[in-house]
Design a protein around this motif. Structure first.
Motif, short mmCIF file in Angstrom:
data_model
loop_
_atom_site.label_atom_id
_atom_site.label_comp_id
_atom_site.label_asym_id
_atom_site.label_seq_id
_atom_site.Cartn_x
_atom_site.Cartn_y
_atom_site.Cartn_z
N TYR A 1 -11.73 -1.42 0.68
CA TYR A 1 -10.43 -1.05 1.27
C TYR A 1 -9.46 -0.63 0.16
O TYR A 1 -8.77 0.38 0.29
N TYR A 2 -9.44 -1.39 -0.94
CA TYR A 2 -8.49 -1.08 -2.03
C TYR A 2 -8.79 0.27 -2.68
O TYR A 2 -7.90 0.93 -3.18
N TRP B 1 -11.39 2.24 6.20
CA TRP B 1 -10.15 2.49 6.94
C TRP B 1 -9.40 1.20 7.18
O TRP B 1 -8.18 1.17 7.10
N LYS B 2 -10.16 0.14 7.54
CA LYS B 2 -9.50 -1.09 7.99
C LYS B 2 -9.49 -2.16 6.89
O LYS B 2 -10.50 -2.34 6.21
N PRO B 3 -8.36 -2.84 6.73
CA PRO B 3 -8.35 -3.96 5.77
C PRO B 3 -9.15 -5.14 6.30
O PRO B 3 -9.37 -5.26 7.50
N VAL B 4 -9.59 -6.00 5.40
CA VAL B 4 -10.27 -7.23 5.79
C VAL B 4 -9.23 -8.33 5.77
O VAL B 4 -8.54 -8.52 4.77
N SER B 5 -9.10 -9.04 6.87
CA SER B 5 -8.02 -10.01 6.92
C SER B 5 -8.52 -11.41 6.62
O SER B 5 -9.49 -11.89 7.20
N GLU C 1 0.90 -4.45 6.56
CA GLU C 1 -0.33 -4.12 7.27
C GLU C 1 -0.68 -5.17 8.32
O GLU C 1 -1.15 -4.85 9.40
#
Lengths: 263, 370
Positions: free
Chosen positions: A120-121, A126-130, A213
């Motif tokens: 992600y970085y 596309w999607k961040p990991v939460s 985000e």
């Protein structure tokens, strides 16, 4: 040992969205050591820069500018160490998000997460990991910073042993200038300050980024300790499986019975 | 050797025109240098009066004879005068009358006849490379001579930076593989290091006087340097210290601060990291020392100072691998700015990603499970 995750009522300035719960993530020793670090790194940098290259000329007969700078620097150094000491203890006594295994990736899921967050970085996802606590890259970078903190403390004490000429301190640190000359210890002590600044810039940036985000109240959380987390994240949070099984059961039961705010 | 006529020290000094009063003053100086209480002056006077002139040999290897010069030109009447008269100097290349085989025979005689009794002073570094061929005297290498002479001495005094750790001779790139005495000849008996470029003759005299009075070495630090001389920072004894604490610094040579005697910290003075009693003992009959003369300390009494304390006119050493013109400070600022720039690029990248991402990629991924 591991405190239960518990939902708490809303605060006036931040309401939970329908699917969110309020979770107590950062306990007071974590917040305390964080803010001690912020304040002392600031004062250590200002006074340390002066001690490296005095940037103001003192006037008057009673001037004691360098004397005060050194006094504040040494005092801040001890406060810094106190903060670090509290955090060190909390690596072992704190909740699952403060535990040492959040900083050193030892499990398979943690290593997989390291790569997932890295994608992600680097704009490969596309999607961040939460994560509710630290993501694996963040945790790892904090570990690097803590190691540098230890280097700063050891080199600082070695330099301090020359200042106070204490036999005890010289006994404890005298081996170091024999390996690395005192001038290079001074240089290392100085250069690591810049690494802290680099980290500071990056840290503020990611904190704002994640806060926007995830809408998780991340910026509030370092003051209050509470984060706003989608309820299903609690079930997917892996921190408990990286801790003890007892903690995992505890989390699962709390997660199942947690208070759901009215829509 | 003991068949020499024993002359009373008092008569010897008188013959050289040195009064009793000057001798007692010398003893007071020694007491003060050794940081002993004043009542010890009497003990030192008595002990030196009774001394039977122990034998001393002074070895020179890779050196500039600066330590010998420092000893001989230390004031008037010089500390050297007293030390020369207190001891029987059997071998010292710079000042002895004999030469060639006669001189070497004198050294052999000391080693054979006074085994374990004589005092050995070593000046200069010892080359180890290529079998030690870079310094030979009378066909023997410095290492051979040092091993033979030092191993049989009662005490060994390494004077000057070169004998301490190789000094200038050993500084990078060290073509002759030079080492200091303690590394070249490990386990020499009763070694005492008196670093400094050159050594301060008052300290060397004080060590000799301490040995003659108490028959033992003074207390040593981890580099085997006496604590009375190397126990305190130059910075803590400096007469310009008040300017340092106040925040008044010389900014460039010859400016107003330099004329007013302000602190030389910003000119690269190494006083804050150097242990020596230079400011209190001083030089040339205690008239001056480098900082008093307006030049920063270069930490000449510290281990490996040519390599570790340079550049002498900068606060910090050069960072290895970054070239000689780049300061640590510049590396730090540029690195911090680069990280700042990278973060700005990240912000732009995130805005772009949010704008172009497909509709079905809203929300988050859960952490990968095991």
């Amino acid at each position: 040992m591991h405190r239960a995750v518990h939902a708490a009522p809303d605060l006036p300035w931040k309401a939970t969205t329908p699917d969110q719960v309020r979770v107590y993530v950062w306990e007071w020793p974590v917040r305390f050591s964080h803010w001690v670090m912020v304040v002392t790194i600031l004062s250590l940098s200002i006074t340390g820069l002066y001690m490296h290259a005095p940037y103001t000329a003192a006037g008057g007969h009673g001037a004691y500018v360098m004397g005060w700078m050194r006094f504040v620097h040494i005092l801040s150094g001890f406060a810094f160490m106190l903060g670090m000491g509290v955090r060190l203890v909390w690596f072992f006594l704190g909740n699952k998000w403060a535990h040492w295994n959040q900083f050193i990736p030892t499990t398979k899921s943690r290593l997989k997460g390291f790569i997932a967050v890295g994608k992600y970085y680097t704009f490969l996802a596309w999607k961040p990991v939460s994560y509710i606590g630290h993501n694996p890259i963040a945790g790892f970078s904090y570990m690097v910073i803590y190691l540098l903190v230890i280097v700063e403390i050891v080199t600082g004490f070695t330099l301090f042993s020359f200042v106070v000429n204490s036999p005890t301190l010289k006994f404890l640190t005298g081996w170091l200038p024999r390996l690395i000359d005192i001038q290079y210890l001074r240089e290392i002590h100085f250069l690591i300050m810049f690494v802290f600044w680099m980290f500071f810039i990056h840290h503020i940036y990611t904190a704002i980024l994640v806060s926007i985000e995830e809408q998780s109240g991340l910026m509030d959380s370092i003051f209050s300790g509470f984060k706003y987390v989608p309820e299903d994240h609690l079930a997917h949070d892996l921190a408990e499986t990286e801790g003890s099984e007892e903690a995992a059961r505890e989390v699962a039961s709390v997660s199942a019975s947690s208070h759901k705010p009215a829509a | 050797m003991n068949d020499l006529p024993q002359l009373a020290l008092r008569d010897v000094l008188a013959a050289r025109g040195i009064s009793r009063r000057q001798f007692v003053k010398f003893c007071s100086l020694m007491t003060a240098t050794l940081a002993l209480p004043p009542r010890y002056t009497h003990a030192i006077v008595k002990a030196l009066d009774k001394t039977t002139k122990p034998v001393l040999v002074w070895l020179e290897f890779q050196d500039c004879a600066g330590n010998s010069e420092s000893m001989l030109r230390s004031g008037h009447p010089s500390v050297g005068d007293f030390v020369l008269d207190l001891l029987s100097w059997e071998y010292h290349e710079l000042i002895m009358a004999g030469s060639g085989h006669h001189a070497e025979a004198a050294l052999d005689r000391v080693v054979n006849e006074c085994k374990g009794e004589y005092i050995c002073v070593v000046e200069g570094a010892i080359p180890m490379q290529d079998g030690g061929v870079y310094c030979t005297i009378g066909g023997k290498t410095a290492l051979d001579i040092a091993t033979r002479v030092c191993s049989n001495a009662a005490i060994n005094i390494a004077v000057g930076a070169c004998a301490l750790d190789g000094g200038l001779v050993r500084s990078s790139p060290n073509p002759t593989g030079a080492l200091g005495l303690s590394e070249a000849v490990p386990n020499v008996p009763n070694l005492i290091n008196l670093g400094g470029c050159p050594h301060n003759p008052v300290n060397t005299a004080a060590v000799l006087v301490h040995y003659l009075t108490f028959q033992e070495l003074p207390e040593l630090d981890q580099y085997r340097r006496p604590l009375f001389a190397y126990g305190n920072l130059i910075h803590d004894q400096c007469e310009r210290r008040a300017h340092y604490d106040a925040g008044r610094y010389v900014e460039e040579w010859g400016d107003e601060g330099a004329r007013k005697g302000w602190c030389l910290y910003k000119m690269g003075c190494k006083g804050p990291e150097a242990n020596y009693n230079c400011p209190s003992v001083q030089w040339n009959g205690s008239t001056s020392w480098p900082v008093k003369a307006g030049h920063g300390c270069i930490a000449c009494a510290s281990p490996r100072f040519w390599d570790t304390k340079s550049p002498f006119y900068d606060r910090l050493p050069k960072v290895p691998g970054f070239g000689v013109d780049v300061k640590a400070e510049e590396i730090g600022w540029i690195g911090t700015a680069a990280v700042g720039g990278a973060m700005i690029a990240q912000v732009v990248g995130n805005i772009v990603r949010d704008n172009i991402k497909p509709k079905d990629t809203d929300g988050h991924n859960h952490p990968p499970a095991n």
